[in-house]
Design an enzyme around this catalytic site. Sequence first.
Site, PDB file in Angstrom:
ATOM      1  N   GLU A 132       9.874   1.331  11.097  1.00  0.00           N
ATOM      2  CA  GLU A 132       8.550   1.963  11.020  1.00  0.00           C
ATOM      3  C   GLU A 132       8.183   2.601  12.355  1.00  0.00           C
ATOM      4  OE1 GLU A 132       6.429  -0.750   7.565  1.00  0.00           O
ATOM      5  OE2 GLU A 132       6.322  -1.427   9.633  1.00  0.00           O
ATOM      6  N   THR A 187       0.849  -1.199   0.000  1.00  0.00           N
ATOM      7  CA  THR A 187       0.000   0.000   0.000  1.00  0.00           C
ATOM      8  C   THR A 187       0.883   1.248   0.000  1.00  0.00           C
ATOM      9  OG1 THR A 187      -1.493  -1.323   1.390  1.00  0.00           O
ATOM     10  CG2 THR A 187      -2.105   0.973   1.002  1.00  0.00           C
ATOM     11  N   LYS A 191       1.631  -4.033  12.977  1.00  0.00           N
ATOM     12  CA  LYS A 191       2.427  -3.823  11.780  1.00  0.00           C
ATOM     13  C   LYS A 191       3.584  -4.805  11.781  1.00  0.00           C
ATOM     14  CE  LYS A 191       3.628   0.224  10.417  1.00  0.00           C
ATOM     15  NZ  LYS A 191       3.455  -0.271   9.043  1.00  0.00           N
ATOM     16  N   ASP A 230      -1.251  -4.066   9.178  1.00  0.00           N
ATOM     17  CA  ASP A 230      -1.779  -5.426   8.987  1.00  0.00           C
ATOM     18  C   ASP A 230      -3.113  -5.630   9.703  1.00  0.00           C
ATOM     19  OD1 ASP A 230       0.537  -6.336   7.471  1.00  0.00           O
ATOM     20  OD2 ASP A 230       1.581  -5.895   9.336  1.00  0.00           O
TER      21      ASP A 230
HETATM   22  C1  5RP Z   1       5.715  -3.662   6.878  1.00  0.00           C
HETATM   23  C2  5RP Z   1       4.368  -3.257   7.354  1.00  0.00           C
HETATM   24  C3  5RP Z   1       3.356  -2.969   6.313  1.00  0.00           C
HETATM   25  O1  5RP Z   1       2.966  -1.653   6.454  1.00  0.00           O
HETATM   26  C4  5RP Z   1       2.202  -3.886   6.517  1.00  0.00           C
HETATM   27  O2  5RP Z   1       2.683  -5.212   6.454  1.00  0.00           O
HETATM   28  C5  5RP Z   1       1.119  -3.678   5.462  1.00  0.00           C
HETATM   29  O3  5RP Z   1       1.617  -4.051   4.203  1.00  0.00           O
HETATM   30  P1  5RP Z   1       0.691  -4.077   2.919  1.00  0.00           P
HETATM   31  O4  5RP Z   1       0.299  -2.679   2.644  1.00  0.00           O
HETATM   32  O5  5RP Z   1       1.587  -4.688   1.859  1.00  0.00           O
HETATM   33  O6  5RP Z   1      -0.490  -4.970   3.199  1.00  0.00           O
HETATM   34  O7  5RP Z   1       4.086  -3.139   8.519  1.00  0.00           O
HETATM   35  O8  5RP Z   1       6.540  -3.968   7.959  1.00  0.00           O
END
Ligand code: 5RP
Length: 237
Positions: free
Chosen positions: A116, A42, A107, A97
């Site tokens: 992050e 995303t 996350k 997530d």
């Molecule tokens: C990475 C993260 C991502 O922001 C989370 O996994 C969401 O990813 P996506 O947008 O691909 O579903 O925390 O460490």
Amino acid sequence: MTFLVVPLADIDQNQMKKLAGEKAVEQFVKDGMTVGLGTGSTAYYVILKIAELVKQGYKLKCVATSIASEKLAIENGIEMVDLNEVDHVDVTIDGADEVDPKMNLIKGLGGALLREKIVAAASVEEVIVVDESKLVEKIGTKVSLPVEVLQFGHVRTAFGLRRQGCEPVLRMKDGKPFVTDGGNYIYDCKFENGIDYLSFKETALDAIPGVVENGLFINLVRAVVIARKDGTVEIRE
Ligand code: 5RP
């Protein structure tokens, strides 16, 4: 606030990610800002949209939450700065997530939770972009909680994780333990009935020797931009 984006037919998950990412940039990124770039599929659309603004003449400085996002940003002409060189980040736009009704998050399924969280803590505003599949009533009910641990003694560290009421599974990639940008391992921790007392659990997990960081983001979020399959986008603040 809900925006209608010409819903001719249901859109797929990728289109939802694009919609959420682009709407967040339009709404929250202003010329002259220092912007934190999230990680994942995303955040990918966030970075491409920010690159468009840069091409239009916006003067932005960006800080990345992973090596992958930094690479994508540089390839698309975005000026990157080291987090140590800025006194704050105006806004960070990142994925998640799981998102609960109080905007608490899990996350780290993409493995970037440590950077992050550091960038989120340095940000005046943390904005989260998701499609509706990420919404949950209770944190920990859909996905496991990623916990980043030092490689040294990681099996002992996992004993400590288990004592917190979860089943920790070492994340693997291509037959070997997955290694984060920080050179650490990740245990994905499944809590049978979700996670209670989130702040307490966040502190308790971080207190285990060997734990570097966990993927609970509690009371850190300013807004969540949610794209739905009917083509609408909700901004929850
Ligand atoms: C990475 C993260 C991502 O922001 C989370 O996994 C969401 O990813 P996506 O947008 O691909 O579903 O925390 O460490």
